[in-house]
Scaffold this motif. Structure first.
Motif, PDB file in Angstrom:
ATOM      1  N   GLN A 116       1.096  -1.138   0.082  1.00 48.60           N
ATOM      2  CA  GLN A 116       0.408  -0.282  -0.074  1.00 48.60           C
ATOM      3  C   GLN A 116       0.705   1.246  -0.287  1.00 48.60           C
ATOM      4  N   ARG A 117       2.111   1.042   0.406  1.00 50.97           N
ATOM      5  CA  ARG A 117       3.117   2.404   1.108  1.00 50.97           C
ATOM      6  C   ARG A 117       3.849   2.523  -0.436  1.00 50.97           C
ATOM      7  N   ASN A 118       4.211   1.815  -0.797  1.00 49.92           N
ATOM      8  CA  ASN A 118       4.742   1.610  -2.172  1.00 49.92           C
ATOM      9  C   ASN A 118       4.434   1.347  -3.816  1.00 49.92           C
ATOM     10  N   GLY A 119       3.024   1.096  -3.587  1.00 49.17           N
ATOM     11  CA  GLY A 119       2.577   0.654  -4.782  1.00 49.17           C
ATOM     12  C   GLY A 119       2.903  -0.961  -4.858  1.00 49.17           C
ATOM     13  N   VAL A 120       2.120  -1.313  -6.084  1.00 52.12           N
ATOM     14  CA  VAL A 120       1.833  -2.639  -6.617  1.00 52.12           C
ATOM     15  C   VAL A 120       3.348  -2.793  -8.029  1.00 52.12           C
ATOM     16  N   VAL A 121       3.794  -3.863  -8.135  1.00 51.39           N
ATOM     17  CA  VAL A 121       4.702  -3.470  -8.921  1.00 51.39           C
ATOM     18  C   VAL A 121       3.980  -3.536 -10.317  1.00 51.39           C
ATOM     19  N   SER A 122       4.992  -3.103 -11.358  1.00 48.08           N
ATOM     20  CA  SER A 122       3.996  -1.742 -12.076  1.00 48.08           C
ATOM     21  C   SER A 122       4.032  -3.383 -13.277  1.00 48.08           C
ATOM     22  N   SER A 127      -4.088  -2.661 -12.291  1.00 48.18           N
ATOM     23  CA  SER A 127      -4.732  -1.098 -12.572  1.00 48.18           C
ATOM     24  C   SER A 127      -4.020   0.170 -11.742  1.00 48.18           C
ATOM     25  N   ALA A 128      -3.186  -0.752 -10.698  1.00 47.86           N
ATOM     26  CA  ALA A 128      -2.781   0.761 -10.349  1.00 47.86           C
ATOM     27  C   ALA A 128      -1.850   2.146 -10.898  1.00 47.86           C
ATOM     28  N   ARG A 129      -1.176   1.075 -11.598  1.00 48.01           N
ATOM     29  CA  ARG A 129      -0.665   2.391 -13.048  1.00 48.01           C
ATOM     30  C   ARG A 129      -1.468   2.721 -13.732  1.00 48.01           C
ATOM     31  N   GLN A 130      -2.728   2.329 -13.769  1.00 50.93           N
ATOM     32  CA  GLN A 130      -3.651   3.159 -14.752  1.00 50.93           C
ATOM     33  C   GLN A 130      -4.052   4.219 -13.885  1.00 50.93           C
TER      34      GLN A 130
END
Length: 164
Positions: A116-122, A127-130
């Motif tokens: 959550q703090r560092n984001g998921v692997v892009s 979907s997080a990247r989008q």
């Protein structure tokens, strides 16, 4: 058999004649150069390395679980032998089981917090990247619109005042 004979460098034939085709490429001191493979071949990792906090929690969980299993085994053997230590060992094994369960959950929670703090692997399908891309576009568009609005207002106000 000598070491050189096992490597195929020395033949029982006279010094000039060599049976081994590699023996023609003689190295220093008239020995054949033997191609040796390295002890290991480095290959790229299939998965990314765990983040440090997650790896620390995982190591802690493994240590606690292994101590709990050893403690449970000692409690079981003490109970079989009828020792007075069996009751305290069983109680401490129950407490250790609770702590081991907590440590495994700690690994899971630490991993979730890290993601959550560092984001998921892009990856392209992430979907997080989008979502980040869409938010960036919206912020950029808002800043551009705000700049244009201040420029238009500034120019229009000057022109209206001078023409009036």
């Amino acid at each position: 058999m000598d070491t050189e004979e096992r490597q195929g460098a020395v033949d029982s034939a006279p010094a000039g004649a060599a049976r081994d085709p590699r023996a023609s490429a003689a190295g220093p001191q008239g020995r054949a150069a033997v191609h040796r493979q390295p002890l290991w071949v480095e290959e790229p990792a299939l998965r990314r390395r765990m983040p440090d906090p997650v790896r620390t929690a995982a190591v802690r969980a493994v240590l606690i679980m292994s101590l709990t299993i050893i403690q449970a085994m000692v409690a079981f053997l003490a109970a079989l032998s009828g020792s007075w230590l069996s009751f305290p060992m069983v109680l401490s094994s129950v407490a250790s089981t609770v702590v081991a369960t907590w440590s495994v959950l700690d690994v899971w929670v630490t991993r979730q917090v890290w993601n959550q703090r560092n984001g998921v692997v892009s990856v392209p399908s992430s979907s997080a990247r989008q979502l980040r891309r869409e938010r960036r576009r919206a912020r950029r568009a808002a800043r551009t619109a705000q700049r244009e609005a201040t420029r238009i207002r500034g120019r229009g106000a000057d022109r209206r005042l001078s023409r009036a």
